[in-house]
Write a protein that holds these residues in place. Structure first.
Motif, PDB file in Angstrom:
ATOM      1  N   SER A   8       0.533  -1.249  -0.120  1.00 23.07           N
ATOM      2  CA  SER A   8       0.117  -0.041  -0.386  1.00 23.07           C
ATOM      3  C   SER A   8       0.703   1.175  -0.068  1.00 23.07           C
ATOM      4  N   GLY A   9       1.687   1.311   1.339  1.00 21.03           N
ATOM      5  CA  GLY A   9       2.666   2.079   0.811  1.00 21.03           C
ATOM      6  C   GLY A   9       3.731   2.741  -0.985  1.00 21.03           C
ATOM      7  N   LEU A  10       3.772   1.597  -1.111  1.00 21.71           N
ATOM      8  CA  LEU A  10       4.566   1.865  -2.259  1.00 21.71           C
ATOM      9  C   LEU A  10       3.139   2.045  -3.670  1.00 21.71           C
ATOM     10  N   ASP A  11       2.558   1.828  -3.501  1.00 18.41           N
ATOM     11  CA  ASP A  11       0.924   1.550  -3.945  1.00 18.41           C
ATOM     12  C   ASP A  11       1.153   3.398  -4.297  1.00 18.41           C
ATOM     13  N   THR A  12       0.714   4.156  -2.966  1.00 18.94           N
ATOM     14  CA  THR A  12       0.701   5.932  -2.535  1.00 18.94           C
ATOM     15  C   THR A  12       1.935   6.284  -2.620  1.00 18.94           C
ATOM     16  N   VAL A  13       3.229   5.753  -3.078  1.00 21.46           N
ATOM     17  CA  VAL A  13       4.120   6.546  -3.509  1.00 21.46           C
ATOM     18  C   VAL A  13       3.791   7.076  -4.957  1.00 21.46           C
ATOM     19  N   TRP A  14       3.675   5.771  -5.568  1.00 22.90           N
ATOM     20  CA  TRP A  14       3.482   5.923  -7.469  1.00 22.90           C
ATOM     21  C   TRP A  14       2.495   6.574  -7.735  1.00 22.90           C
ATOM     22  N   VAL A  15       1.548   6.842  -6.699  1.00 23.21           N
ATOM     23  CA  VAL A  15       0.089   7.096  -7.901  1.00 23.21           C
ATOM     24  C   VAL A  15       0.499   9.174  -7.778  1.00 23.21           C
ATOM     25  N   VAL A  16       1.002   9.136  -5.894  1.00 23.75           N
ATOM     26  CA  VAL A  16       1.059  10.368  -5.656  1.00 23.75           C
ATOM     27  C   VAL A  16       2.254  11.217  -6.342  1.00 23.75           C
ATOM     28  N   LEU A  17       3.646  10.274  -6.981  1.00 23.79           N
ATOM     29  CA  LEU A  17       4.411  10.818  -7.676  1.00 23.79           C
ATOM     30  C   LEU A  17       3.962  11.150  -9.099  1.00 23.79           C
ATOM     31  N   THR A  18       2.756  10.687  -9.837  1.00 20.96           N
ATOM     32  CA  THR A  18       2.866  10.349 -11.486  1.00 20.96           C
ATOM     33  C   THR A  18       1.259  11.447 -10.988  1.00 20.96           C
ATOM     34  N   ALA A  19       0.630  11.911 -10.024  1.00 24.29           N
ATOM     35  CA  ALA A  19      -0.271  12.944  -9.575  1.00 24.29           C
ATOM     36  C   ALA A  19       0.025  13.718 -10.109  1.00 24.29           C
ATOM     37  N   ALA A  20       1.428  14.046  -9.342  1.00 23.02           N
ATOM     38  CA  ALA A  20       2.332  15.425  -9.463  1.00 23.02           C
ATOM     39  C   ALA A  20       2.983  15.462 -11.021  1.00 23.02           C
ATOM     40  N   MET A  21       3.254  14.168 -11.407  1.00 23.60           N
ATOM     41  CA  MET A  21       3.525  14.245 -13.073  1.00 23.60           C
ATOM     42  C   MET A  21       2.226  15.005 -13.636  1.00 23.60           C
ATOM     43  N   ILE A  22       1.418  14.442 -14.259  1.00 27.04           N
ATOM     44  CA  ILE A  22       0.453  15.197 -14.556  1.00 27.04           C
ATOM     45  C   ILE A  22      -0.238  16.561 -14.102  1.00 27.04           C
ATOM     46  N   LEU A  23       0.159  17.003 -12.994  1.00 27.33           N
ATOM     47  CA  LEU A  23      -0.084  18.562 -12.903  1.00 27.33           C
ATOM     48  C   LEU A  23       0.843  19.243 -13.254  1.00 27.33           C
ATOM     49  N   LEU A  24       2.033  18.667 -13.438  1.00 28.72           N
ATOM     50  CA  LEU A  24       3.754  19.615 -14.037  1.00 28.72           C
ATOM     51  C   LEU A  24       3.454  20.029 -15.342  1.00 28.72           C
ATOM     52  N   MET A  25       1.886  19.063 -16.606  1.00 35.47           N
ATOM     53  CA  MET A  25       1.504  19.115 -17.218  1.00 35.47           C
ATOM     54  C   MET A  25       0.817  20.511 -17.114  1.00 35.47           C
ATOM     55  N   GLU A  26       0.759  21.310 -16.930  1.00 35.06           N
ATOM     56  CA  GLU A  26      -0.231  22.235 -16.610  1.00 35.06           C
ATOM     57  C   GLU A  26       1.034  23.659 -16.962  1.00 35.06           C
ATOM     58  N   GLY A  27       2.437  23.195 -16.638  1.00 35.34           N
ATOM     59  CA  GLY A  27       3.485  24.397 -16.925  1.00 35.34           C
ATOM     60  C   GLY A  27       3.049  23.885 -18.509  1.00 35.34           C
ATOM     61  N   GLY A  28       3.366  22.402 -19.242  1.00 35.44           N
ATOM     62  CA  GLY A  28       3.351  22.268 -20.407  1.00 35.44           C
ATOM     63  C   GLY A  28       1.884  23.064 -21.317  1.00 35.44           C
ATOM     64  N   PHE A  29       1.395  23.024 -20.630  1.00 39.70           N
ATOM     65  CA  PHE A  29       0.110  23.788 -21.257  1.00 39.70           C
ATOM     66  C   PHE A  29       0.103  25.285 -21.749  1.00 39.70           C
ATOM     67  N   ALA A  30       0.285  25.768 -20.161  1.00 40.77           N
ATOM     68  CA  ALA A  30       0.902  27.301 -20.748  1.00 40.77           C
ATOM     69  C   ALA A  30       1.857  27.421 -21.317  1.00 40.77           C
ATOM     70  N   LEU A  31       3.072  27.365 -21.179  1.00 41.39           N
ATOM     71  CA  LEU A  31       4.257  27.354 -22.282  1.00 41.39           C
ATOM     72  C   LEU A  31       3.942  26.993 -24.335  1.00 41.39           C
ATOM     73  N   VAL A  32       2.964  25.877 -24.266  1.00 39.28           N
ATOM     74  CA  VAL A  32       2.587  25.330 -25.592  1.00 39.28           C
ATOM     75  C   VAL A  32       1.301  26.782 -25.857  1.00 39.28           C
ATOM     76  N   GLU A  33       1.151  26.690 -25.212  1.00 38.49           N
ATOM     77  CA  GLU A  33      -0.468  28.076 -25.075  1.00 38.49           C
ATOM     78  C   GLU A  33       0.276  29.461 -25.209  1.00 38.49           C
ATOM     79  N   ALA A  34       0.620  30.000 -24.600  1.00 36.59           N
ATOM     80  CA  ALA A  34       2.056  31.095 -24.629  1.00 36.59           C
ATOM     81  C   ALA A  34       2.835  31.011 -25.758  1.00 36.59           C
ATOM     82  N   GLY A  35       2.894  30.212 -26.687  1.00 36.02           N
ATOM     83  CA  GLY A  35       3.741  30.067 -27.398  1.00 36.02           C
ATOM     84  C   GLY A  35       3.252  30.118 -27.926  1.00 36.02           C
ATOM     85  N   PHE A  36       2.029  30.111 -28.445  1.00 33.62           N
ATOM     86  CA  PHE A  36       1.510  29.813 -29.889  1.00 33.62           C
ATOM     87  C   PHE A  36       0.332  30.893 -30.357  1.00 33.62           C
TER      88      PHE A  36
END
Length: 430
Positions: A8-36
């Motif tokens: 359970s602990g390993l699964d929690t670390v995995w899901v929180v880490l990947t959730a953070a990666m998805i949230l970092l995609m908002e930086g990607g959306f911001a830069l793609v849209e701002a650049g375009f």
């Protein structure tokens, strides 16, 4: 510590880490849209993304998650879990409800960010804030329940592992409806019907945004296993990489042959299209199928871009071609290429039929609710910025600041205009 607790602990670390990666995609959306878009609207892009994260997170916490994952009623809607309280015992994972909510909240934020790009440079900022509430509290959660929350489409057997349909096709058709309701940017189409080019402000910035999205997509797809011990994680990451590479490669070669130059915006969007296309079937298809899915996603993205131009629909960043069209193809491709259930593996027509039905329902839902929602809002608040606001830029009009002092592409003396607009705003307040 026993084995179950460690798991359970390993699964929690995995899901929180990947959730953070998805949230970092908002930086990607911001830069793609701002650049375009043009310099005069860069800050507005950033503020919309911050609004997605802040307002969208709260709406999904208060209402959206419960409608999506609460106790099912008639296969249509969830009815428990508001504010993460109440009966959620049916969600039986190795991770906590809090952890699961965080991962799903990151998905909800991504959906609204798709719409942001399609209405760039001309939507009333206050209206966009209202639309965030509509999308993250109602439109996306209810549709998501049908597929992922023990709803009727999931019961029929629809497969969408990480969201080609639920997130991207839904978001892309919502973006199309918003672009139609708001209309094209001033000067985008001439009186003769031809399209003019609004030069992007910063393509290197947009490319960095695409790389951030690409990185976050490994969390998007592989994280949807919800467990660190799933042996499919490596394969999911590999097919995600292959599909994105194929989408970018085919658009690079296509534009090189057709236009005698490799077109940077097309290659950026081609790679993103490949990522969208593989999202539904990343846990079900082979490496070869992933390459084919990505390549077709890139070509369909190019065709859809031309389709929009021919119909005078203005989508500054390609939200509909990248997300809706590639999302539809990826969902259908799952019905064709899934190694367990796919038509081309001799498993019959059931899966592809369910995929078609699910796509039709989700795309119609996103388009119709967005169109109706914006039309209703427009009865009280204009959904579009004024001609003056659009002319001087939404950065100064809505946020009172410019992205960069060197932004000379739209005014000769930006500092004097900046001060003049601020004075007018203060006078209106008085």
């Amino acid at each position: 510590m026993n084995v179950e607790s460690l798991h359970s602990g390993l699964d929690t670390v995995w899901v929180v880490l990947t959730a953070a990666m998805i949230l970092l995609m908002e930086g990607g959306f911001a830069l793609v849209e701002a650049g375009f878009v043009r310099y005069k609207n860069n800050v507005n892009i950033i503020m919309k993304v911050f609004a997605d994260i802040t307002i969208g997170t709260l709406c999904y916490y208060v209402l959206g998650f419960a409608l999506m994952y609460g106790k099912d009623v008639w296969g249509a809607i969830g009815t428990s879990g508001f504010l993460l309280h109440g009966d959620l015992s049916h969600l039986n994972f190795s991770i906590s409800i809090d952890t699961y909510w965080l991962f799903q909240a990151a998905f909800a934020i991504a959906v609204i960010s798709i719409v942001s790009g399609a209405v760039a440079e001309r939507i009333n900022f206050r209206v966009y804030l209202l639309y965030i509430v509509l999308m993250t509290a109602l439109i996306y959660p209810i549709a998501g329940h049908w597929v992922w929350g023990n709803g009727w489409l999931g019961s029929l057997g629809m497969r969408d592992f990480a969201g080609s349909a639920v997130i991207h096709a839904l978001g892309g058709f919502s973006a199309l409806a918003a672009a139609i309701v708001i209309g094209p940017r001033k000067g985008k189409f001439t009186s003769k019907g031809s399209s003019t080019i609004a030069l992007p402000s910063n393509l290197p910035l947009a490319s960095v945004g695409a790389f951030l999205l690409w990185f976050g997509w490994f969390g998007f797809n592989a994280g949807s296993t919800l467990t660190a011990s799933d042996v499919r994680i490596g394969h999911i990451a590999v097919v995600t990489m292959l599909s994105a590479a194929a989408g970018g490669a085919v658009t690079l070669v296509y534009t090189l042959i057709r236009y005698n130059r490799s077109d940077a915006p097309s290659v950026i969007n081609g790679s993103l299209a490949g990522l969208v296309g593989i999202t539904a079937g990343c846990a079900f298809v082979s490496d070869g199928a992933a390459i084919f899915i990505g390549a077709v996603s890139g070509l369909l993205m190019m065709a859809a871009t031309n389709w929009l131009e021919a119909r005078k629909i203005d989508d500054p960043v390609g939200a509909f071609p990248v997300h809706a069209v590639s999302g539809m193809w990826g969902t259908l491709a799952t019905g064709l290429f899934a190694q367990d259930g796919g038509l081309l593996y001799g498993q019959g027509w059931h899966l592809i039929g369910v995929q078609v039905l699910g796509l039709a329902v989700l795309c119609a839902w996103g388009f119709a609710l967005t169109w109706l929602g914006l039309k209703l809002i427009n009865r009280w608040i204009p959904v579009r910025s004024t001609e003056e606001e659009e002319e001087i830029g939404l950065d100064i009009s809505y946020h009172g600041i410019m992205a960069a002092h060197q932004a000379h592409d739209f005014i000769d003396d930006e500092e004097s205009l900046f001060n003049e607009v601020l004075r007018e705003q203060e006078e209106r307040k008085l």
